[in-house]
Write an enzyme that holds these catalytic residues in place. Structure first.
Site, short mmCIF file in Angstrom:
data_model
loop_
_atom_site.label_atom_id
_atom_site.label_comp_id
_atom_site.label_asym_id
_atom_site.label_seq_id
_atom_site.Cartn_x
_atom_site.Cartn_y
_atom_site.Cartn_z
N ASP A 27 67.04 76.71 87.94
CA ASP A 27 65.93 77.57 87.50
C ASP A 27 65.61 78.51 88.65
O ASP A 27 65.82 78.17 89.82
CB ASP A 27 64.69 76.72 87.18
CG ASP A 27 63.67 77.46 86.32
OD1 ASP A 27 63.54 77.12 85.12
OD2 ASP A 27 62.99 78.37 86.85
N GLU A 31 62.83 84.16 76.09
CA GLU A 31 63.39 84.89 74.95
C GLU A 31 63.25 86.41 75.15
O GLU A 31 62.40 87.06 74.53
CB GLU A 31 62.67 84.41 73.68
CG GLU A 31 63.26 84.89 72.38
CD GLU A 31 64.60 84.25 72.05
OE1 GLU A 31 65.24 83.64 72.92
OE2 GLU A 31 65.03 84.40 70.90
N LYS A 82 67.93 87.63 79.92
CA LYS A 82 69.16 86.86 79.66
C LYS A 82 70.38 87.63 80.20
O LYS A 82 71.25 87.05 80.87
CB LYS A 82 69.30 86.59 78.16
CG LYS A 82 68.26 85.57 77.64
CD LYS A 82 68.44 85.31 76.15
CE LYS A 82 67.36 84.45 75.53
NZ LYS A 82 67.25 83.08 76.00
N SER A 137 66.61 81.79 70.02
CA SER A 137 66.23 81.53 68.63
C SER A 137 66.36 82.79 67.79
O SER A 137 66.37 82.71 66.57
CB SER A 137 64.77 81.09 68.53
OG SER A 137 64.43 80.19 69.50
N HIS A 162 71.95 76.52 69.41
CA HIS A 162 70.50 76.52 69.18
C HIS A 162 70.01 75.09 68.95
O HIS A 162 70.23 74.51 67.88
CB HIS A 162 70.19 77.41 67.95
CG HIS A 162 68.74 77.62 67.71
ND1 HIS A 162 68.17 77.60 66.46
CD2 HIS A 162 67.72 77.84 68.58
CE1 HIS A 162 66.87 77.81 66.57
NE2 HIS A 162 66.57 77.96 67.84
N GLU A 215 72.34 74.15 65.78
CA GLU A 215 73.03 75.24 65.07
C GLU A 215 74.01 75.88 66.06
O GLU A 215 73.63 76.22 67.18
CB GLU A 215 72.03 76.30 64.59
CG GLU A 215 71.13 75.79 63.48
CD GLU A 215 70.07 76.81 63.05
OE1 GLU A 215 69.73 76.84 61.86
OE2 GLU A 215 69.56 77.57 63.92
N ASN A 259 65.48 78.54 60.52
CA ASN A 259 64.32 79.45 60.50
C ASN A 259 64.34 80.39 59.29
O ASN A 259 63.29 80.76 58.77
CB ASN A 259 64.23 80.25 61.80
CG ASN A 259 63.59 79.42 62.91
OD1 ASN A 259 63.09 78.33 62.66
ND2 ASN A 259 63.64 79.92 64.12
P1 NAD Z 1 60.23 78.06 78.90
O1 NAD Z 1 59.33 79.20 79.23
O2 NAD Z 1 59.65 76.69 78.72
O3 NAD Z 1 61.38 77.94 80.02
C1 NAD Z 1 62.08 79.04 80.53
C2 NAD Z 1 62.50 78.71 81.96
O4 NAD Z 1 63.36 79.75 82.43
C3 NAD Z 1 61.34 78.63 82.96
O5 NAD Z 1 61.41 77.39 83.65
C4 NAD Z 1 61.55 79.82 83.90
O6 NAD Z 1 61.16 79.55 85.24
C5 NAD Z 1 63.06 79.99 83.80
N1 NAD Z 1 63.54 81.33 84.16
C6 NAD Z 1 62.95 82.52 83.93
N2 NAD Z 1 63.75 83.51 84.39
C7 NAD Z 1 64.85 82.92 84.90
C8 NAD Z 1 66.03 83.40 85.54
N3 NAD Z 1 66.22 84.70 85.71
N4 NAD Z 1 66.95 82.51 85.97
C9 NAD Z 1 66.76 81.17 85.79
N5 NAD Z 1 65.66 80.65 85.20
C10 NAD Z 1 64.72 81.52 84.77
O7 NAD Z 1 61.03 78.53 77.58
P2 NAD Z 1 61.69 77.60 76.44
O8 NAD Z 1 60.67 77.31 75.38
O9 NAD Z 1 62.41 76.47 77.10
O10 NAD Z 1 62.71 78.64 75.79
C11 NAD Z 1 63.96 78.95 76.38
C12 NAD Z 1 64.88 79.55 75.33
O11 NAD Z 1 65.07 78.61 74.26
C13 NAD Z 1 64.36 80.83 74.68
O12 NAD Z 1 65.44 81.68 74.42
C14 NAD Z 1 63.75 80.32 73.38
O13 NAD Z 1 63.69 81.30 72.36
C15 NAD Z 1 64.74 79.23 73.01
N6 NAD Z 1 64.23 78.20 72.09
C16 NAD Z 1 62.95 77.74 72.23
C17 NAD Z 1 62.50 76.74 71.36
C18 NAD Z 1 61.10 76.18 71.48
O14 NAD Z 1 60.65 75.48 70.57
N7 NAD Z 1 60.39 76.45 72.59
C19 NAD Z 1 63.34 76.22 70.37
C20 NAD Z 1 64.67 76.69 70.27
C21 NAD Z 1 65.09 77.69 71.15
#
Ligand code: NAD
Length: 300
Positions: free
Chosen positions: A33, A92, A97, A119, A140, A152, A190
């Protein structure tokens, strides 16, 4: 086949869960991270959650210890060269990304696969930012990752069959059930679920019936374990709204138009369980209907 490591980038809600299931599946897991404190916090939480699984009898104490031994915190993307598969779970946002992929590419093995846990962002679009789009794929997971059996697997327009087969085998080997989807907004779950949740808010908006009746109707009439309004509160109304916006933007048409009531609730900071107020208000032990919602329904 899976004797090489999997790397997880982003140690938030999803990245931590993904590292948990990979390690429990016996795979060497590298966790990175931007913020090292988040990696340490994620590993601590994984330990607690594995402990909970031991208490419930779902896994043995040895499995917990073995899994924790498989996770390694890394401080730099340069430490990911051993990885066969890198799963990106950063926020997201396509720019974030794509910047991660750009920094990652010089350090990866020649055959490494990159997967995004996005997502809502197109896998084909994201694959434009990597050198080998045939080895870029959507994986996913669902929240909470250790509890939800489904994954998925999304093929972008240029993802090749070998990449899909590798990922499907690996995910199956750690106990997940894989469904494959083309790269379309909302994928499968979704695309089906969000219109249902959105329509439940529209029923309320049109004063067809009340909150309890909508939830009772779907629990007892369609055998759903949760009604759509309680499920929306559980997921988070902001998350439901943004998923509805993605479907509407990507697929068009009135069918996917987000409910104005849902929008107003999010604007009011009523995000469901996580904010304490949504369609229901949540006390320490019980919940009640949100008493202020009737007024908002009149306006929406
Ligand atoms: P989150 O905010 O909990 O975690 C994101 C992490 O990424 C953080 O710890 C942050 O410090 C880190 N980060 C930010 N920039 C970074 C970088 N440049 N390099 C490395 N680390 C970095 O987010 P999340 O809920 O875990 O979501 C992550 C992904 O999963 C998103 O694309 C989201 O759409 C997808 N997703 C989320 C869910 C959900 O229910 N939350 C479900 C399915 C998919």
């Amino acid at each position: 086949m899976h004797n090489r490591a999997v790397a997880v980038i982003g140690s938030g809600l999803m990245g931590g869960g993904i590292a948990h299931v990979m390690a429990l599946g016996g795979i060497e897991t590298l966790l990175y991270d931007l913020d090292r404190a988040r990696v340490d916090a994620a590993i601590e939480l994984i330990g607690k959650n594995l402990g909970r699984q031991v208490k419930k009898g779902a896994i043995a104490a040895d499995q917990r210890n073995d899994a924790l031994g498989k996770i390694r915190a890394v401080d730099s993307l340069g430490d990911l060269s051993a990885a066969r598969l890198v799963i990106e779970a950063v926020p997201e946002n396509a720019k974030i990304k794509e910047a991660v992929y750009a920094s990652l590419l010089p350090h990866l093995a020649g055959d490494a696969i990159i997967a995004s846990n996005t997502s809502s962002i197109s896998i084909t679009t994201l694959s434009g930012a990597v050198q080998a789009p045939e080895r870029f794929v959507g994986i996913h997971f669902f929240n909470p990752v250790p509890m939800m059996p489904l994954v998925e697997l999304i093929a972008g327009d240029r993802t090749d069959q070998a990449t899909l087969a590798f990922c499907e085998n690996l995910l199956t080997s750690i106990g997940k059930t894989v469904v494959r989807s083309r790269d379309m907004p909302g994928f499968i779950v979704n695309r089906l679920l969000i219109p249902l949740l959105n329509e439940a808010a529209i029923l309320l908006e049109q004063q067809v019936t009340d909150i309890a009746s909508i939830d009772t109707a779907m629990r007892l009439g369609a055998n759903h374990p949760m009604g759509p309004l309680e499920l929306s509160d559980f997921i988070g109304l902001d998350t439901v709204l943004s998923a509805a916006e993605v479907l509407h933007a990507g697929l068009g048409g009135d069918k996917y138009r987000p409910s104005p009531l849902l929008k107003r609730m999010v604007e009011a900071g009523w995000l469901g369980r996580k904010s304490g107020t949504g369609f229901y208000v949540y006390g320490p032990d019980e919940r009640a209907h949100n008493p202020l919602l009737a007024e908002m329904v009149q306006v929406a």
